[in-house]
Design an enzyme around this catalytic site. Structure first.
Site, short mmCIF file in Angstrom:
data_model
loop_
_atom_site.label_atom_id
_atom_site.label_comp_id
_atom_site.label_asym_id
_atom_site.label_seq_id
_atom_site.Cartn_x
_atom_site.Cartn_y
_atom_site.Cartn_z
N ARG A 99 0.85 -7.25 -22.44
CA ARG A 99 0.03 -6.94 -23.61
C ARG A 99 0.65 -5.85 -24.49
O ARG A 99 0.25 -5.66 -25.63
CB ARG A 99 -1.39 -6.53 -23.19
CG ARG A 99 -1.44 -5.24 -22.39
CD ARG A 99 -2.84 -4.98 -21.84
NE ARG A 99 -3.84 -4.90 -22.89
CZ ARG A 99 -4.08 -3.79 -23.57
NH1 ARG A 99 -3.40 -2.69 -23.35
NH2 ARG A 99 -5.02 -3.79 -24.51
N ASP B 102 -5.47 2.66 -26.19
CA ASP B 102 -5.84 2.44 -24.80
C ASP B 102 -6.00 3.77 -24.06
O ASP B 102 -5.32 4.76 -24.37
CB ASP B 102 -4.75 1.63 -24.07
CG ASP B 102 -4.70 0.19 -24.52
OD1 ASP B 102 -5.71 -0.29 -25.07
OD2 ASP B 102 -3.65 -0.45 -24.33
N GLU C 98 0.06 -9.85 7.85
CA GLU C 98 0.03 -8.45 8.26
C GLU C 98 1.06 -7.60 7.53
O GLU C 98 0.96 -6.38 7.47
CB GLU C 98 0.27 -8.36 9.78
CG GLU C 98 -0.04 -6.99 10.39
CD GLU C 98 -1.52 -6.63 10.29
OE1 GLU C 98 -1.83 -5.42 10.32
OE2 GLU C 98 -2.36 -7.55 10.19
N PRO D 276 0.81 -1.23 0.00
CA PRO D 276 0.00 0.00 0.00
C PRO D 276 0.84 1.28 0.00
O PRO D 276 0.37 2.32 -0.46
CB PRO D 276 -0.82 -0.11 1.29
CG PRO D 276 -0.85 -1.57 1.61
CD PRO D 276 0.46 -2.11 1.13
#
Length: 290
Positions: free
Chosen positions: A158, A173, A120, A93
Protein backbone atom coordinates in the site's frame (compact mmCIF):
# COMPACT_ATOMS: atom_id res chain seq x y z
CA UNK A 1 8.89 -5.01 -5.92
CA UNK A 2 8.62 -8.79 -6.08
CA UNK A 3 7.50 -10.95 -3.15
CA UNK A 4 8.15 -14.70 -3.15
CA UNK A 5 6.39 -16.83 -0.53
CA UNK A 6 7.30 -20.38 0.47
CA UNK A 7 4.06 -21.85 1.81
CA UNK A 8 2.07 -25.06 2.05
CA UNK A 9 -1.08 -23.04 1.31
CA UNK A 10 -0.40 -20.83 -1.74
CA UNK A 11 -4.13 -20.32 -2.32
CA UNK A 12 -4.28 -18.13 0.80
CA UNK A 13 -2.31 -15.41 -0.98
CA UNK A 14 -5.09 -14.73 -3.45
CA UNK A 15 -6.31 -12.28 -0.81
CA UNK A 16 -3.50 -9.80 -1.53
CA UNK A 17 -3.00 -10.79 -5.19
CA UNK A 18 -6.62 -10.44 -6.32
CA UNK A 19 -8.55 -8.22 -3.89
CA UNK A 20 -8.61 -4.60 -2.78
CA UNK A 21 -5.90 -2.01 -3.44
CA UNK A 22 -3.16 -4.65 -3.37
CA UNK A 23 -5.03 -6.72 -5.98
CA UNK A 24 -5.48 -3.70 -8.23
CA UNK A 25 -1.80 -2.83 -7.86
CA UNK A 26 -0.83 -6.40 -8.73
CA UNK A 27 -2.99 -6.30 -11.85
CA UNK A 28 -1.31 -3.01 -12.81
CA UNK A 29 2.13 -4.57 -12.43
CA UNK A 30 3.19 -2.36 -9.54
CA UNK A 31 4.34 -5.45 -7.63
CA UNK A 32 4.68 -9.17 -8.27
CA UNK A 33 3.84 -12.27 -6.22
CA UNK A 34 5.15 -15.79 -6.66
CA UNK A 35 4.36 -18.70 -4.34
CA UNK A 36 6.40 -21.86 -3.88
CA UNK A 37 4.99 -25.00 -2.25
CA UNK A 38 7.64 -27.13 -0.48
CA UNK A 39 5.65 -30.23 -1.41
CA UNK A 40 6.65 -29.62 -5.04
CA UNK A 41 10.28 -30.17 -4.02
CA UNK A 42 9.88 -33.57 -2.34
CA UNK A 43 10.84 -36.95 -3.79
CA UNK A 44 8.50 -39.44 -2.09
CA UNK A 45 5.02 -40.52 -3.05
CA UNK A 46 3.50 -38.83 0.01
CA UNK A 47 5.23 -35.47 -0.69
CA UNK A 48 6.44 -35.39 2.90
CA UNK A 49 7.53 -32.00 4.28
CA UNK A 50 7.58 -32.72 8.05
CA UNK A 51 8.73 -35.36 10.54
CA UNK A 52 8.90 -36.07 14.27
CA UNK A 53 11.33 -33.94 16.31
CA UNK A 54 14.60 -35.45 17.50
CA UNK A 55 14.64 -35.61 21.29
CA UNK A 56 10.92 -36.25 21.45
CA UNK A 57 8.12 -33.86 22.24
CA UNK A 58 4.77 -32.91 20.71
CA UNK A 59 4.09 -31.87 17.15
CA UNK A 60 6.03 -32.17 13.92
CA UNK A 61 8.91 -30.17 12.46
CA UNK A 62 9.22 -28.92 8.87
CA UNK A 63 12.13 -30.59 7.07
CA UNK A 64 15.07 -28.53 5.83
CA UNK A 65 15.42 -30.11 2.37
CA UNK A 66 12.10 -29.13 0.72
CA UNK A 67 12.30 -25.62 2.18
CA UNK A 68 15.85 -25.01 0.95
CA UNK A 69 14.97 -26.36 -2.50
CA UNK A 70 11.99 -23.98 -2.68
CA UNK A 71 14.15 -21.01 -1.69
CA UNK A 72 16.78 -21.94 -4.31
CA UNK A 73 14.07 -22.12 -6.98
CA UNK A 74 12.77 -18.70 -5.96
CA UNK A 75 16.27 -17.18 -6.07
CA UNK A 76 16.91 -18.65 -9.53
CA UNK A 77 13.59 -17.29 -10.78
CA UNK A 78 14.43 -13.84 -9.47
CA UNK A 79 17.87 -13.99 -11.09
CA UNK A 80 16.25 -14.83 -14.45
CA UNK A 81 14.26 -11.62 -14.04
CA UNK A 82 17.46 -9.65 -13.46
CA UNK A 83 17.03 -9.31 -9.70
CA UNK A 84 19.83 -9.85 -7.21
CA UNK A 85 19.72 -12.35 -4.33
CA UNK A 86 16.76 -11.58 -2.09
CA UNK A 87 16.68 -11.53 1.72
CA UNK A 88 14.98 -14.61 3.15
CA UNK A 89 12.65 -13.84 6.06
CA UNK A 90 11.07 -16.45 8.34
CA UNK A 91 7.83 -15.52 10.13
CA UNK A 92 8.60 -16.62 13.70
CA UNK A 93 7.87 -15.61 17.33
CA UNK A 94 11.59 -14.99 17.91
CA UNK A 95 11.74 -12.46 15.07
CA UNK A 96 12.07 -8.70 15.18
CA UNK A 97 8.74 -6.89 15.54
CA UNK A 98 7.47 -5.75 12.14
CA UNK A 99 6.52 -2.07 12.18
CA UNK A 100 5.79 0.85 9.88
CA UNK A 101 9.49 1.51 9.35
CA UNK A 102 9.90 -2.10 8.27
CA UNK A 103 7.01 -1.77 5.82
CA UNK A 104 8.54 1.41 4.38
CA UNK A 105 11.92 -0.30 3.99
CA UNK A 106 10.32 -3.26 2.21
CA UNK A 107 8.34 -0.99 -0.11
CA UNK A 108 11.55 0.79 -1.09
CA UNK A 109 13.34 -2.48 -1.91
CA UNK A 110 13.23 -5.10 -4.66
CA UNK A 111 11.31 -7.38 -2.29
CA UNK A 112 12.14 -10.55 -0.37
CA UNK A 113 11.37 -14.23 0.10
CA UNK A 114 8.98 -15.00 2.96
CA UNK A 115 9.01 -18.41 4.66
CA UNK A 116 5.72 -19.53 6.23
CA UNK A 117 6.37 -22.15 8.89
CA UNK A 118 3.81 -24.69 10.09
CA UNK A 119 3.50 -27.40 12.73
CA UNK A 120 5.83 -27.14 15.74
CA UNK A 121 8.53 -25.25 13.88
CA UNK A 122 11.25 -25.40 11.23
CA UNK A 123 14.46 -27.42 11.25
CA UNK A 124 17.12 -25.09 12.65
CA UNK A 125 19.62 -26.16 9.99
CA UNK A 126 17.44 -24.58 7.31
CA UNK A 127 17.32 -21.37 9.35
CA UNK A 128 21.10 -21.36 9.78
CA UNK A 129 21.75 -22.02 6.09
CA UNK A 130 19.13 -19.91 4.35
CA UNK A 131 17.31 -17.40 6.57
CA UNK A 132 18.68 -13.85 6.78
CA UNK A 133 15.87 -12.23 8.79
CA UNK A 134 13.17 -13.32 11.21
CA UNK A 135 9.93 -11.33 11.53
CA UNK A 136 7.21 -11.32 14.19
CA UNK A 137 3.90 -9.45 14.33
CA UNK A 138 3.76 -9.53 18.12
CA UNK A 139 3.71 -11.67 21.23
CA UNK A 140 1.21 -14.28 20.10
CA UNK A 141 1.37 -17.53 18.15
CA UNK A 142 -0.50 -18.37 14.94
CA UNK A 143 -1.09 -21.79 13.43
CA UNK A 144 1.19 -20.84 10.54
CA UNK A 145 3.10 -17.98 9.01
CA UNK A 146 0.65 -17.27 6.20
CA UNK A 147 -1.57 -14.77 8.03
CA UNK A 148 1.50 -12.89 9.27
CA UNK A 149 2.97 -12.90 5.75
CA UNK A 150 -0.25 -11.41 4.36
CA UNK A 151 0.03 -8.56 6.86
CA UNK A 152 3.68 -7.95 5.97
CA UNK A 153 2.85 -7.82 2.26
CA UNK A 154 -0.24 -5.61 2.60
CA UNK A 155 1.53 -3.07 4.80
CA UNK A 156 4.34 -2.67 2.24
CA UNK A 157 2.38 -2.80 -1.02
CA UNK A 158 0.00 0.00 0.00
CA UNK A 159 3.05 2.29 0.32
CA UNK A 160 4.18 1.77 -3.27
CA UNK A 161 3.75 4.84 -5.53
CA UNK A 162 0.33 4.97 -7.16
CA UNK A 163 -1.24 2.16 -5.14
CA UNK A 164 -3.51 4.38 -3.03
CA UNK A 165 -5.90 6.67 -4.88
CA UNK A 166 -4.75 9.65 -2.80
CA UNK A 167 -0.97 9.83 -2.72
CA UNK A 168 -1.03 11.67 0.62
CA UNK A 169 -3.22 9.07 2.33
CA UNK A 170 -0.32 6.95 3.60
CA UNK A 171 1.33 10.07 5.05
CA UNK A 172 -1.56 10.32 7.53
CA UNK A 173 -1.20 6.74 8.77
CA UNK A 174 -0.52 6.03 12.40
CA UNK A 175 3.22 5.70 13.16
CA UNK A 176 4.19 7.74 10.09
CA UNK A 177 6.97 10.32 10.52
CA UNK A 178 4.61 13.06 9.26
CA UNK A 179 2.56 12.41 12.42
CA UNK A 180 5.72 12.34 14.54
CA UNK A 181 5.27 8.59 14.88
CA UNK A 182 2.01 9.08 16.81
CA UNK A 183 -1.41 7.48 16.39
CA UNK A 184 -3.73 9.05 13.85
CA UNK A 185 -6.60 11.28 14.93
CA UNK A 186 -10.29 10.20 14.71
CA UNK A 187 -12.09 10.51 11.37
CA UNK A 188 -15.65 11.56 10.47
CA UNK A 189 -17.81 11.57 7.34
CA UNK A 190 -21.47 12.17 6.39
CA UNK A 191 -24.00 12.54 7.88
CA UNK A 192 -23.05 15.62 9.86
CA UNK A 193 -25.15 14.38 12.79
CA UNK A 194 -25.44 10.65 13.45
CA UNK A 195 -27.76 9.36 16.19
CA UNK A 196 -27.55 12.76 17.88
CA UNK A 197 -23.74 12.91 17.73
CA UNK A 198 -22.42 15.79 15.60
CA UNK A 199 -19.12 16.02 13.79
CA UNK A 200 -16.67 18.10 15.92
CA UNK A 201 -17.06 21.78 15.10
CA UNK A 202 -13.42 22.46 14.10
CA UNK A 203 -13.73 19.98 11.22
CA UNK A 204 -16.65 21.98 9.82
CA UNK A 205 -14.96 25.36 10.15
CA UNK A 206 -13.06 25.35 6.84
CA UNK A 207 -10.14 26.93 8.73
CA UNK A 208 -7.15 24.80 7.73
CA UNK A 209 -4.91 25.82 10.62
CA UNK A 210 -7.62 25.15 13.20
CA UNK A 211 -8.41 21.77 11.63
CA UNK A 212 -4.72 20.83 11.64
CA UNK A 213 -4.37 21.84 15.30
CA UNK A 214 -7.51 19.89 16.30
CA UNK A 215 -6.22 16.77 14.56
CA UNK A 216 -2.80 17.17 16.15
CA UNK A 217 -4.30 17.55 19.63
CA UNK A 218 -6.55 14.52 19.17
CA UNK A 219 -3.56 12.53 17.92
CA UNK A 220 -1.56 13.55 20.99
CA UNK A 221 -4.44 12.74 23.35
CA UNK A 222 -5.09 9.33 21.82
CA UNK A 223 -1.41 8.42 21.80
CA UNK A 224 -0.91 9.57 25.39
CA UNK A 225 -3.84 7.41 26.49
CA UNK A 226 -3.12 4.28 24.44
CA UNK A 227 0.59 4.29 23.55
CA UNK A 228 2.45 6.71 25.85
CA UNK A 229 5.81 5.25 24.83
CA UNK A 230 5.27 6.79 21.38
CA UNK A 231 5.04 10.22 23.01
CA UNK A 232 8.38 9.60 24.72
CA UNK A 233 9.94 8.50 21.44
CA UNK A 234 8.65 11.57 19.59
CA UNK A 235 9.92 13.85 22.34
CA UNK A 236 13.35 12.21 22.27
CA UNK A 237 13.56 12.84 18.52
CA UNK A 238 12.58 16.49 18.93
CA UNK A 239 9.32 16.03 17.04
CA UNK A 240 7.09 17.79 19.61
CA UNK A 241 6.81 21.57 19.47
CA UNK A 242 5.79 24.07 22.17
CA UNK A 243 2.09 23.80 21.36
CA UNK A 244 2.30 20.01 21.57
CA UNK A 245 3.98 20.15 24.96
CA UNK A 246 1.52 22.73 26.25
CA UNK A 247 -1.43 20.56 25.22
CA UNK A 248 0.11 17.46 26.82
CA UNK A 249 0.78 19.36 30.02
CA UNK A 250 -2.83 20.55 30.16
CA UNK A 251 -3.98 17.02 29.42
CA UNK A 252 -1.98 15.77 32.39
CA UNK A 253 -3.39 18.50 34.64
CA UNK A 254 -0.11 20.42 34.89
CA UNK A 255 -0.43 23.36 32.50
CA UNK A 256 2.78 25.11 31.50
CA UNK A 257 3.25 28.82 32.29
CA UNK A 258 2.30 31.20 29.51
CA UNK A 259 4.98 31.89 26.93
CA UNK A 260 5.97 35.52 27.51
CA UNK A 261 8.70 35.63 24.86
CA UNK A 262 8.03 38.79 22.82
CA UNK A 263 7.31 38.19 19.16
CA UNK A 264 9.93 39.59 16.81
CA UNK A 265 8.60 41.85 14.09
CA UNK A 266 10.53 42.53 10.94
CA UNK A 267 11.03 46.21 10.20
CA UNK A 268 9.67 47.18 6.78
CA UNK A 269 12.38 47.81 4.21
CA UNK A 270 12.58 51.34 2.85
CA UNK A 271 11.85 51.37 -0.87
CA UNK A 272 14.49 52.86 -3.14
CA UNK A 273 14.16 54.23 -6.61
CA UNK A 274 15.86 51.15 -8.03
CA UNK A 275 13.60 48.82 -6.08
CA UNK A 276 10.02 49.96 -6.54
CA UNK A 277 8.44 46.49 -6.82
CA UNK A 278 9.06 43.35 -4.78
CA UNK A 279 10.92 40.60 -6.62
CA UNK A 280 9.21 37.23 -7.01
CA UNK A 281 12.34 35.36 -8.02
CA UNK A 282 12.67 32.17 -6.03
CA UNK A 283 9.38 32.72 -4.24
CA UNK A 284 7.43 29.62 -3.35
CA UNK A 285 3.70 29.24 -3.63
CA UNK A 286 2.05 29.25 -0.20
CA UNK A 287 0.23 26.09 0.79
CA UNK A 288 -2.44 25.33 3.35
CA UNK A 289 -1.43 23.56 6.50
CA UNK A 290 -2.33 19.89 6.34
Amino acid sequence: MRIDVVTLFPEMFGVVRDLGVTGRAHAQGRWQLRTWNPRDFTHDVHRTVDDRPYGGGPGMVMMAGPLEAAVSAAQRSRAEQGLGPAPVALLAPVGRRYDQAGAEALAASDGLILICGRYEGVDQRFIDRCVTHEISLGDFVLSGGEIAALAVIDAAVRLLPGVLNDGDSALQDSFNDTLSGLLDSPHYTRPEVYEGEPVPAPLLSGHHANIARWRRDRSLALTAARRPELIDAARAKGWLNKLDERFLAELAGSPLPADTTPSRRRRPRKASGADTAPSTAGASKPTDAA
